[in-house]
Design a protein around this motif. Structure first.
Motif, PDB file in Angstrom:
ATOM      1  N   PRO A  69       0.814  -1.223   0.000  1.00 47.55           N
ATOM      2  CA  PRO A  69       0.000   0.000   0.000  1.00 47.55           C
ATOM      3  C   PRO A  69       0.848   1.275   0.000  1.00 47.55           C
ATOM      4  CG  PRO A  69      -0.504  -1.426   1.901  1.00 47.55           C
ATOM      5  CD  PRO A  69       0.680  -1.999   1.222  1.00 47.55           C
ATOM      6  N   CYS A  70       0.198   2.388  -0.334  1.00 48.43           N
ATOM      7  CA  CYS A  70       0.927   3.651  -0.464  1.00 48.43           C
ATOM      8  C   CYS A  70       1.390   4.165   0.909  1.00 48.43           C
ATOM      9  CB  CYS A  70       0.043   4.692  -1.144  1.00 48.43           C
ATOM     10  SG  CYS A  70      -1.264   5.338  -0.092  1.00 48.43           S
ATOM     11  N   ALA A  71       2.257   5.170   0.899  1.00 51.71           N
ATOM     12  CA  ALA A  71       2.844   5.712   2.134  1.00 51.71           C
ATOM     13  C   ALA A  71       1.768   6.232   3.088  1.00 51.71           C
ATOM     14  CB  ALA A  71       3.821   6.828   1.783  1.00 51.71           C
ATOM     15  N   ILE A  72       0.688   6.802   2.554  1.00 49.72           N
ATOM     16  CA  ILE A  72      -0.368   7.349   3.420  1.00 49.72           C
ATOM     17  C   ILE A  72      -1.123   6.203   4.109  1.00 49.72           C
ATOM     18  CG2 ILE A  72      -2.532   8.678   3.466  1.00 49.72           C
ATOM     19  CD1 ILE A  72      -1.336  10.412   1.188  1.00 49.72           C
ATOM     20  N   CYS A  73      -1.483   5.188   3.366  1.00 49.87           N
ATOM     21  CA  CYS A  73      -2.196   4.039   3.956  1.00 49.87           C
ATOM     22  C   CYS A  73      -1.328   3.312   4.988  1.00 49.87           C
ATOM     23  CB  CYS A  73      -2.628   3.055   2.866  1.00 49.87           C
ATOM     24  SG  CYS A  73      -4.011   3.650   1.882  1.00 49.87           S
ATOM     25  N   ARG A  74      -0.007   3.337   4.782  1.00 51.58           N
ATOM     26  CA  ARG A  74       0.913   2.633   5.685  1.00 51.58           C
ATOM     27  C   ARG A  74       1.234   3.436   6.936  1.00 51.58           C
ATOM     28  NH1 ARG A  74       4.447   1.713   1.256  1.00 51.58           N
ATOM     29  NH2 ARG A  74       5.783   3.244   2.205  1.00 51.58           N
ATOM     30  N   ASP A  75       1.067   4.758   6.866  1.00 54.87           N
ATOM     31  CA  ASP A  75       1.484   5.650   7.943  1.00 54.87           C
ATOM     32  C   ASP A  75       0.648   5.433   9.220  1.00 54.87           C
ATOM     33  OD1 ASP A  75       2.161   7.739   9.583  1.00 54.87           O
ATOM     34  OD2 ASP A  75       2.059   9.275   8.027  1.00 54.87           O
ATOM     35  N   PRO A  76       1.289   4.957  10.317  1.00 57.05           N
ATOM     36  CA  PRO A  76       0.520   4.665  11.543  1.00 57.05           C
ATOM     37  C   PRO A  76       0.013   5.936  12.223  1.00 57.05           C
ATOM     38  CG  PRO A  76       2.865   4.339  11.935  1.00 57.05           C
ATOM     39  CD  PRO A  76       2.719   4.657  10.463  1.00 57.05           C
ATOM     40  N   ASN A  77       0.549   7.091  11.845  1.00 58.89           N
ATOM     41  CA  ASN A  77       0.130   8.346  12.475  1.00 58.89           C
ATOM     42  C   ASN A  77      -1.080   8.999  11.818  1.00 58.89           C
ATOM     43  OD1 ASN A  77       2.256   8.299  14.397  1.00 58.89           O
ATOM     44  ND2 ASN A  77       3.646   8.961  12.772  1.00 58.89           N
ATOM     45  N   ARG A  78      -1.574   8.401  10.738  1.00 56.57           N
ATOM     46  CA  ARG A  78      -2.742   9.001  10.088  1.00 56.57           C
ATOM     47  C   ARG A  78      -4.008   8.578  10.830  1.00 56.57           C
ATOM     48  NH1 ARG A  78      -0.877  12.133   5.373  1.00 56.57           N
ATOM     49  NH2 ARG A  78      -3.079  12.584   5.265  1.00 56.57           N
ATOM     50  N   ASP A  79      -4.969   9.479  10.858  1.00 52.45           N
ATOM     51  CA  ASP A  79      -6.239   9.229  11.533  1.00 52.45           C
ATOM     52  C   ASP A  79      -7.110   8.316  10.665  1.00 52.45           C
ATOM     53  OD1 ASP A  79      -8.731   9.286  12.646  1.00 52.45           O
ATOM     54  OD2 ASP A  79      -8.840  11.472  12.855  1.00 52.45           O
ATOM     55  N   ARG A  80      -7.292   7.083  11.134  1.00 50.40           N
ATOM     56  CA  ARG A  80      -8.009   6.091  10.337  1.00 50.40           C
ATOM     57  C   ARG A  80      -9.531   6.211  10.420  1.00 50.40           C
ATOM     58  NH1 ARG A  80      -4.454   2.806   7.939  1.00 50.40           N
ATOM     59  NH2 ARG A  80      -2.479   3.754   8.442  1.00 50.40           N
TER      60      ARG A  80
END
Ligand SMILES: [Zn+2]
Length: 197
Positions: A69-80
């Motif tokens: 998956p892309c960097a945004i989907c992988r980023d644990p700091n993004r608000d899911r």
């Protein structure tokens, strides 16, 4: 045109098919390449091929990426709990530049447009519905065109009954225009003062 060598004619033709480039600019670009040194031309050719061979779509959000998956989907700091829905992957770049959004994205791959023969089944709508578990808000950041509006209403009708809040960009974005032509500040503000649909 006959006096122009065929290879050069071909390059002018290729450039003039690019968006926003007329015959005159295409000719200027082609002559620039002709006069440039070999390395410059090779770099351009390699860059063109690289985007076609190394860039693909994220299997989750359909963003463009080199690794899935892309960097945004992988980023644990993004608000899911938030998904921002856009027409094109290009719009993600614009929204990211505003620094106003820390959630996830979903690229539809266009908007519903019966005149162009684009129906809901031609877009990544099914995939969006499949990833709404645990999502609290869906932001519709579609272009403020007639088709964008119709698509927003269509999506709201599908998603609202699932108990998810649906918002859309505030009216800072001029009607009928494309997000591409809105500056970062306006887009950032439109995102901050988004309204419920
Ligand atoms: Zn992704």
């Amino acid at each position: 045109m006959d006096s122009i060598p065929q290879a050069l004619q071909q390059l002018i033709g290729a450039f003039s098919r690019l968006p926003g480039i007329g015959r005159k600019t295409a000719t200027r670009l082609a002559f620039h390449i002709l006069k440039a040194d070999r390395t410059e031309a090779e770099q351009l050719a390699r860059a063109l091929m690289r985007v076609k061979t190394e860039i693909r779509q994220c299997s989750i959000c359909f963003n463009i990426t080199e690794s899935d998956p892309c960097a945004i989907c992988r980023d644990p700091n993004r608000d899911r709990s938030m998904i921002c829905v856009v027409e094109d992957a290009q719009n993600i770049l614009l929204i990211e530049r505003t620094n106003e959004y820390r959630g996830l994205y979903h690229v539809l791959g266009g908007v519903i447009s019966p005149l162009d023969g684009v129906g809901p089944e031609d877009l990544h709508i099914k995939e969006l519905l499949e990833r709404l578990q645990g999502v609290k808000e869906v932001i519709l950041a579609l272009n403020p065109s007639t088709e964008g509006e119709a698509t927003a209403i269509y999506l709201a009708r599908l998603i609202k009954p699932m108990g998810i809040k649906i918002t859309r960009l505030a009216r800072g974005v001029p009607l009928g225009s494309s997000l591409e032509f809105v500056d970062e500040l306006t887009l950032g503000k439109a995102l901050q003062s988004r309204s419920e649909l």
